[in-house]
Scaffold this motif. Structure first.
Motif, PDB file in Angstrom:
ATOM      1  N   UNK A  38       0.915  -1.146  -0.044  1.00  0.00           N
ATOM      2  CA  UNK A  38       0.025  -0.074  -0.005  1.00  0.00           C
ATOM      3  C   UNK A  38       0.953   1.483  -0.089  1.00  0.00           C
ATOM      4  N   UNK A  39       0.397   2.327  -0.286  1.00  0.00           N
ATOM      5  CA  UNK A  39       0.743   3.703  -0.084  1.00  0.00           C
ATOM      6  C   UNK A  39       0.215   4.524   0.671  1.00  0.00           C
ATOM      7  N   UNK A  40       1.089   5.188   1.619  1.00  0.00           N
ATOM      8  CA  UNK A  40       0.162   6.360   2.627  1.00  0.00           C
ATOM      9  C   UNK A  40      -0.136   7.341   1.815  1.00  0.00           C
ATOM     10  N   UNK A  41      -1.454   7.897   1.909  1.00  0.00           N
ATOM     11  CA  UNK A  41      -2.144   8.879   1.193  1.00  0.00           C
ATOM     12  C   UNK A  41      -2.506   9.822   2.110  1.00  0.00           C
ATOM     13  N   UNK A  42      -2.339   9.765   3.462  1.00  0.00           N
ATOM     14  CA  UNK A  42      -2.960  10.809   4.270  1.00  0.00           C
ATOM     15  C   UNK A  42      -2.562  10.475   5.964  1.00  0.00           C
ATOM     16  N   UNK A  43      -2.307  11.782   6.494  1.00  0.00           N
ATOM     17  CA  UNK A  43      -2.188  11.356   7.975  1.00  0.00           C
ATOM     18  C   UNK A  43      -3.094  12.416   8.633  1.00  0.00           C
ATOM     19  N   UNK A  73      -4.295   4.961   3.733  1.00  0.00           N
ATOM     20  CA  UNK A  73      -3.719   4.178   2.625  1.00  0.00           C
ATOM     21  C   UNK A  73      -4.588   4.110   1.340  1.00  0.00           C
ATOM     22  N   UNK A  74      -3.865   3.850   0.325  1.00  0.00           N
ATOM     23  CA  UNK A  74      -4.854   3.921  -0.824  1.00  0.00           C
ATOM     24  C   UNK A  74      -5.582   2.715  -0.804  1.00  0.00           C
ATOM     25  N   UNK A  75      -5.324   1.490  -0.189  1.00  0.00           N
ATOM     26  CA  UNK A  75      -6.023   0.276  -0.577  1.00  0.00           C
ATOM     27  C   UNK A  75      -5.850  -0.211   0.960  1.00  0.00           C
ATOM     28  N   UNK A  76      -6.869  -0.516   1.458  1.00  0.00           N
ATOM     29  CA  UNK A  76      -7.075  -1.390   2.991  1.00  0.00           C
ATOM     30  C   UNK A  76      -7.469  -2.702   2.901  1.00  0.00           C
ATOM     31  N   UNK A  85       4.718  -2.437   8.029  1.00  0.00           N
ATOM     32  CA  UNK A  85       6.129  -2.218   7.911  1.00  0.00           C
ATOM     33  C   UNK A  85       6.631  -1.657   6.829  1.00  0.00           C
ATOM     34  N   UNK A  86       7.857  -0.645   7.115  1.00  0.00           N
ATOM     35  CA  UNK A  86       8.386  -0.136   6.025  1.00  0.00           C
ATOM     36  C   UNK A  86       9.755   0.399   6.375  1.00  0.00           C
ATOM     37  N   UNK A  87      10.619   0.286   5.245  1.00  0.00           N
ATOM     38  CA  UNK A  87      12.429   0.613   5.624  1.00  0.00           C
ATOM     39  C   UNK A  87      12.657   0.315   7.147  1.00  0.00           C
ATOM     40  N   UNK A  88      12.475  -1.129   7.370  1.00  0.00           N
ATOM     41  CA  UNK A  88      13.031  -1.647   8.429  1.00  0.00           C
ATOM     42  C   UNK A  88      12.182  -1.366   9.894  1.00  0.00           C
ATOM     43  N   UNK A 148       5.787   3.706   0.610  1.00  0.00           N
ATOM     44  CA  UNK A 148       5.123   2.677   0.236  1.00  0.00           C
ATOM     45  C   UNK A 148       5.543   1.516   1.442  1.00  0.00           C
ATOM     46  N   UNK A 149       4.626   0.728   1.509  1.00  0.00           N
ATOM     47  CA  UNK A 149       4.757  -0.135   3.027  1.00  0.00           C
ATOM     48  C   UNK A 149       3.896  -1.222   2.692  1.00  0.00           C
TER      49      UNK A 149
END
Length: 239
Positions: free
Chosen positions: A17-22, A30-33, A50-53, A85-86
């Motif tokens: 998924x990709x983060x689209x908002x906080x 996310x763009x898709x859940x 999970x992302x970047x460790x 992206x996570x």
């Protein structure tokens, strides 16, 4: 708008998924859940991102503004930035139990054919409130009928209809307190049984198992009086 992956494939446990908002409260959109948001008596999903460790536990999931779905972190950790992206991963055991209980409650609404005034789902039990003046007098018969539906291993499927089609068949709406929103163009139906011999068909936005056999053994719980014309019936998973 968050794509509802949890309805496209209720057995999807992990997905990119990709983060689209906080959100202002620190929720993640996310763009898709694959995470189901709290609603219809079913709790929001939990799990991990999970992302970047980094690994962030998610406590629950709720509906946000418009069609956004918001993942609520369980701990005050550093949030991913918009565009990150996570990988999202469900607490699958908990979700699957919710699916089993939710389908079990649909069966209960078949065995006890009264209007439903409320309901609640947890990982081990569920309950429905019925618009009925007297408590049912055949507990053993209700439990046996439910277990027979489980043993029959009936197909559970879904499809979409228009608001006009739903309006033409109002008997499909069993819930008296909560009705499908009229602001959406399409309404999701959940069906139990084959197309030619189904036993239940009603609007529902929750997640369900693929066949009733997945519910496993169940037992009837308490039957409580919750008002002059309201009876609450609990059903429990045995394992």
């Amino acid at each position: 708008m968050t794509r509802q992956l949890y309805l496209e494939d209720t057995y999807l446990r992990d997905a990119p998924a990709r983060v689209t908002g906080i959100t202002e409260e620190g929720g993640i959109v996310l763009d898709g859940s694959i995470f189901y948001p709290t609603g219809g008596g079913q709790p929001g999903d939990s799990g991990w991102l999970t992302w970047d460790g980094q690994r962030m536990p998610i406590a629950t999931t709720v509906k946000g503004q418009g069609d956004d779905i918001v993942l609520v972190p369980a701990e005050p950790l550093s949030l991913p930035t918009i565009g990150t992206h996570l990988t999202q991963s469900l607490d699958w055991d908990r979700r699957h139990r919710h699916m089993r209980v939710h389908t079990m409650l649909h069966l209960l609404s078949v065995v006890v054919p009264f209007g439903v005034t409320g309901g609640q789902i947890s990982a081990r039990q569920g309950r429905l409130d019925f618009d009925m003046p007297e408590a049912p007098d055949d507990r053993d018969g209700i439990e046996a009928a439910l277990n027979n539906f489980v043993t029959a291993d009936l197909l559970v499927s879904d499809r979409w209809i228009t608001q006009a089609e739903l309006a033409a068949s109002p008997e499909m709406i069993k819930t008296m307190a909560v009705k499908p929103p009229k602001t959406v163009e399409r309404v999701r139906l959940v069906q139990i049984g084959d197309q030619s011999s189904w036993i239940d068909l009603q609007p529902c936005g929750g997640t369900h198992i693929a066949r009733t056999g997945e519910i496993g053994a169940l037992r009837l719980g308490k039957i409580e009086k919750k008002g002059r014309d309201n009876r609450r019936i609990y059903v429990h998973l045995d394992s």
